[in-house]
Design an enzyme around this catalytic site. Structure first.
Site, PDB file in Angstrom:
ATOM      1  N   HIS A  17       0.848  -0.872   0.065  1.00  0.00           N
ATOM      2  CA  HIS A  17      -0.128   0.383   0.024  1.00  0.00           C
ATOM      3  C   HIS A  17       0.856   1.086   0.116  1.00  0.00           C
ATOM      4  O   HIS A  17       1.956   1.652   0.901  1.00  0.00           O
ATOM      5  CB  HIS A  17      -1.309  -0.217   0.974  1.00  0.00           C
ATOM      6  N   GLU A  44       0.770  -0.339  -4.619  1.00  0.00           N
ATOM      7  CA  GLU A  44      -0.520   0.316  -5.038  1.00  0.00           C
ATOM      8  C   GLU A  44      -0.178   1.983  -4.722  1.00  0.00           C
ATOM      9  O   GLU A  44       0.713   2.286  -3.715  1.00  0.00           O
ATOM     10  CB  GLU A  44      -1.780   0.069  -4.158  1.00  0.00           C
ATOM     11  N   ASP A  46      -1.528   5.918  -5.693  1.00  0.00           N
ATOM     12  CA  ASP A  46      -2.187   7.199  -5.536  1.00  0.00           C
ATOM     13  C   ASP A  46      -1.868   8.173  -7.018  1.00  0.00           C
ATOM     14  O   ASP A  46      -0.851   8.199  -6.069  1.00  0.00           O
ATOM     15  CB  ASP A  46      -2.696   7.776  -4.504  1.00  0.00           C
ATOM     16  N   HIS A  59      -1.974  10.803  -2.091  1.00  0.00           N
ATOM     17  CA  HIS A  59      -3.344  10.487  -1.110  1.00  0.00           C
ATOM     18  C   HIS A  59      -4.083  11.590  -1.575  1.00  0.00           C
ATOM     19  O   HIS A  59      -5.424  11.720  -1.452  1.00  0.00           O
ATOM     20  CB  HIS A  59      -3.318   9.649  -0.147  1.00  0.00           C
TER      21      HIS A  59
END
Length: 259
Positions: A17, A44, A46, A59
């Site tokens: 993440h 992952e 953003d 994010h």
């Protein structure tokens, strides 16, 4: 459609993440390098847009939590990254908030991360995280950039978003790149929306999955992924349910080599 007829899925089960969870400043190249050192091959991130249309990693809708934007851009400047050009954003410190050892770490562009992942054979889940009001535009621009950056690659990134408009934008400019709808709750019509968008996967808050829901989503031909899984009991439950992907902060706890 039965689970046996699911299309091939090229991605590993374990996904780090924001690069390395909380062990390094999120969405920086330092975090992705640390996640890789822990054995992770999929990450992952953003992605949002600067005011001049450069996709970069962040994010939050605002700069204040993970950069020195308030100091560097002035107290009266808008705290929203989408209101500033990339030339200004590229000068921000995105590491000092986390720890002194990461002070001076810059915000990366999506292109920076793409080149790192492609050079090392890593996989990427790009969460399209638009500044409010530019959802479809963000999806379109991220789609354009990803299509160019991954052109000719054997495995493409996976797009995901909580915002259907962003996924629709990505579908318009990069229809060949797989999409996933993110769900924190099972809102009315969410699965119809995912199917209308041609999604390859659903990414749920991990607590939402149960045996019946996994079977239902697999039956529609979509894969089942979960966020953000930081406890062993939760991971074991999801593995037993037959889900396809686990996004975690705990790159120090879960070994992706364990399967």
């Amino acid at each position: 459609m039965s689970a046996a007829l699911l299309a091939p899925w090229p991605y590993p089960r374990w996904i780090a993440h924001r690069g390395a969870g909380k062990l390094a400043p999120e969405n920086t190249l330092a975090a992705f390098r640390l996640g890789a050192q822990h054995g992770y091959r999929m990450f992952e991130c953003d992605a949002k847009l600067s005011s001049d249309g450069v996709p970069f990693l962040m994010h939050d809708a605002t700069l204040n939590r993970t950069t020195n934007g308030a100091q560097a851009l002035g107290a009266t400047a808008s705290p929203t990254g989408g209101d500033h050009p990339w030339a200004a954003l590229s000068q921000l410190d995105a590491g000092a908030w986390h720890s002194r050892s990461h002070a001076g770490e810059p915000l990366p562009t999506l292109e920076n991360l793409a080149r790192y992942c492609i050079a090392n054979g890593y996989f990427l889940n790009i969460e399209i995280k638009p500044t409010p009001g530019v959802e479809e535009k963000t999806g379109r621009v991220v789609g354009e950039h990803a299509a160019r950056l991954w052109q000719g690659q054997a495995v493409l990134p996976l797009f995901s978003s909580f915002r259907p408009e962003a996924l629709a934008g990505a579908q318009e400019t990069a229809p060949h790149i797989p999409r996933a709808l993110l769900l924190d709750t099972l809102w009315d019509g969410c699965f119809d929306q995912a199917r209308a968008l041609g999604c390859a996967a659903i990414v749920c808050n991990h607590a939402l999955w149960n045996k019946a829901l996994v079977a239902q989503v697999h039956g529609w031909g979509m894969r089942t992924l979960s966020y953000t899984v930081n406890d062993d009991w939760a991971a074991q439950r999801l593995i037993a349910l037959g889900t396809d992907g686990i996004i975690t902060d705990r790159v120090d706890l879960f070994s992706p080599a364990a399967g």
